[in-house]
Scaffold this active site. Structure first.
Site, PDB file in Angstrom:
ATOM      1  N   LYS A 106       0.917  -1.209  -0.306  1.00 27.99           N
ATOM      2  CA  LYS A 106      -0.460  -0.139  -0.225  1.00 27.99           C
ATOM      3  C   LYS A 106       0.692   1.168  -0.665  1.00 27.99           C
ATOM      4  CE  LYS A 106      -4.558  -2.127   1.219  1.00 27.99           C
ATOM      5  NZ  LYS A 106      -4.026  -3.190   2.050  1.00 27.99           N
TER       6      LYS A 106
HETATM    7  C1  LIG Z   1      -4.607  -4.380   1.580  1.00 26.97           C
HETATM    8  C2  LIG Z   1      -3.596  -5.830   1.439  1.00 26.97           C
HETATM    9  C3  LIG Z   1      -4.328  -6.927   0.443  1.00 26.97           C
HETATM   10  C4  LIG Z   1      -5.770  -6.348  -0.490  1.00 26.97           C
HETATM   11  O1  LIG Z   1      -5.039  -5.964  -1.446  1.00 26.97           O
HETATM   12  P1  LIG Z   1      -6.111  -5.442  -2.274  1.00 26.97           P
HETATM   13  O2  LIG Z   1      -5.855  -4.325  -3.641  1.00 26.97           O
HETATM   14  O3  LIG Z   1      -7.149  -4.900  -1.303  1.00 26.97           O
HETATM   15  O4  LIG Z   1      -7.255  -6.481  -2.976  1.00 26.97           O
HETATM   16  C5  LIG Z   1      -3.924  -7.722   0.352  1.00 26.97           C
HETATM   17  N1  LIG Z   1      -1.972  -7.604   1.815  1.00 26.97           N
HETATM   18  C6  LIG Z   1      -1.767  -6.918   1.669  1.00 26.97           C
HETATM   19  C7  LIG Z   1      -0.644  -7.831   2.884  1.00 26.97           C
HETATM   20  C8  LIG Z   1      -2.861  -5.991   2.279  1.00 26.97           C
HETATM   21  O5  LIG Z   1      -2.485  -5.034   2.964  1.00 26.97           O
END
Ligand SMILES: *Cc1c(COP(=O)(O)O)cnc(C)c1O
Length: 438
Positions: A106
């Site tokens: 993220k």
């Molecule tokens: C947010 C997140 C996901 C999921 O990603 P999306 O884009 O919502 O499908 C998977 N793994 C981790 C560690 C995350 O923080």
């Protein structure tokens, strides 16, 4: 370049409006109206490009309101960490997306979006205030992503006593332009207070508020960069299959966007925990959102994935077309623990629980449906590693029977002093505070 809403009832807008609004006025999500194409020479020479250089080439296709110089600076500054591709055998490669400040993918979205917002704001004379409610992880990526970015103030509301210790430290120790408001209430209270602020005209007359919502198109664009960077490092003529641990499906949607602008990919694997509405849709044709169930891969505990509308829109609401590009699989916590242990023991590679789900999905694909996505013998599989295992030490340590070493930057924030402002769970108090401080 115009952006359209997936609901089709809002007027098309330019990038800046789509990014600063987040959600379209008709409740839909923004997508580009047409798909610009990467040049063939860029794709041929991909292996010679660095991650920031790829970011620059891609972002200028999607964003025509910022100068080339500005986009060069934004991508260089936002992408100041690597995303190495690690082979672990059997044509399987791990694309490590967890080398940013909060050790999760993220960071790509948050760091890029913050700098884009800052550049867009330069044409106005007011500071932009990012207001967000958080139950943990998103908030820390936003806090770190927007930290020190000029012309932007960040105000995060979190429920007192209801986020993990590591998360609270990440939220409350950033300092500078980031303020954490510790609300005496629940996450729902925080979200309600933020919503009230966005709909309060008398407040919006005085302050320029924006959200850092995960459905923002400005977060998906930077997530296309690392797909191409993964491909650059593979350096093969065979189009890979990407396995994407998924919750809200932003990450997988970004892969589809990369494919639309010309990235070769045989297909995508939608890997989920037991919150499996998308794999279920692929198998049965019915999409049934429901309340999420808690799992050890909790960043994927999503019962109604917000980006599903984007996926439908990309394939003209046609399940047959979607199935040609995406194969889905879901796994229990027990199976996830098992594969985490197996990979550690047999391949000496430690995965976090989310990434382990991506791995299991590849193994299942290879053993049960090989060729389904048009892959050939030797087709490489790229698993997107979404978080660093140290973030999930409490899950992993009992499984492997060893301590998970903590990276320095995570340890550093644990030693800092928490700084938060206590607040009752009432909108009036939030409003007073915002008007007094900004
Ligand atoms: C947010 C997140 C996901 C999921 O990603 P999306 O884009 O919502 O499908 C998977 N793994 C981790 C560690 C995350 O923080």
């Amino acid at each position: 370049m115009q952006y359209i809403s997936t609901n089709g009832k809002a007027k098309e807008v330019r990038f800046s409006e789509a990014a600063l609004q987040g959600l379209a006025p008709d409740g839909g999500l923004y997508l580009p109206q047409s798909w610009p194409q990467l040049s063939q020479s860029f794709l041929n020479d991909l292996k010679d490009y660095s991650l920031p250089e790829i970011g620059y080439e891609v972002s200028r296709l999607f964003i025509d309101e910022l100068s080339d110089d500005s986009l060069r600076e934004i991508t260089k500054d936002a992408l100041n960490f690597d995303a190495p591709l690690v082979p672990i055998g059997d044509n399987i490669h791990i694309l490590e997306l967890f080398h940013g400040p909060t050790l999760a993918f993220k960071d790509f979205g948050a760091r890029f979006m913050s700098r884009v917002f800052s550049a867009l704001r330069e044409r106005r004379d007011q500071d932009l205030i990012i207001l967000a409610a958080t139950s943990g992880d998103t908030g820390s990526a936003v806090a770190q992503g927007f930290l020190g970015v000029e012309g932007i103030k960040v105000c995060l509301l979190y429920p007192s006593g209801k986020v993990s210790h590591i998360q609270e430290q990440q939220l409350t120790t950033a300092g500078q332009n980031v303020t954490a408001l510790e609300v005496d209430g629940t996450f729902d209270d925080c979200q309600r207070m933020v919503k009230e602020a966005f709909s309060d005209c008398s407040l919006n007359d005085k302050l320029m508020l924006s959200s850092a919502n995960s459905i923002n198109i400005a977060r998906l664009i930077p997530q296309t960069f690392y797909y191409l960077y993964g491909l650059a490092q593979l350096n093969t003529d065979l189009s890979p299959i990407f396995s994407v641990p998924s919750g809200n499906f932003g990450n997988l949607t970004a892969g589809l966007m990369a494919q639309r602008i010309g990235m070769p990919a045989a297909g995508f694997i939608a890997a989920t925990n037991v919150n499996d509405v998308v794999p279920e849709y692929l198998e049965t044709g019915s999409f049934e959102p429901r309340a999420s169930e808690p799992t050890i891969a909790n960043a994927m505990d999503v019962g109604n994935p917000s980006n599903f509308d984007r996926i439908l829109h990309l394939f003209d609401q046609d399940r047959e077309k979607i199935m040609q590009h995406i194969w889905g699989a879901s796994f229990s916590d027990a199976a996830t623990r098992e594969s985490l242990k197996e990979v550690y023991q047999s391949r000496n590679y430690l995965m976090d629980p989310h990434t382990a789900i991506g791995y299991q999905a590849v193994k299942k694909y290879q053993s049960e449906v090989k060729g389904y996505l048009g892959d050939k013998p030797g087709t490489p599989f790229v698993i997107l590693a979404t978080a660093h295992p140290a973030k999930f030490g409490d899950v992993i340590e009992p499984v492997i029977g060893e301590k998970v070493p903590m990276p320095e930057r995570l340890r550093a924030c644990l030693n800092k002093t928490k700084q938060s402002i206590s607040m009752p769970n009432a909108y009036g108090d939030l409003k007073d505070w915002l008007l007094e401080h900004y």
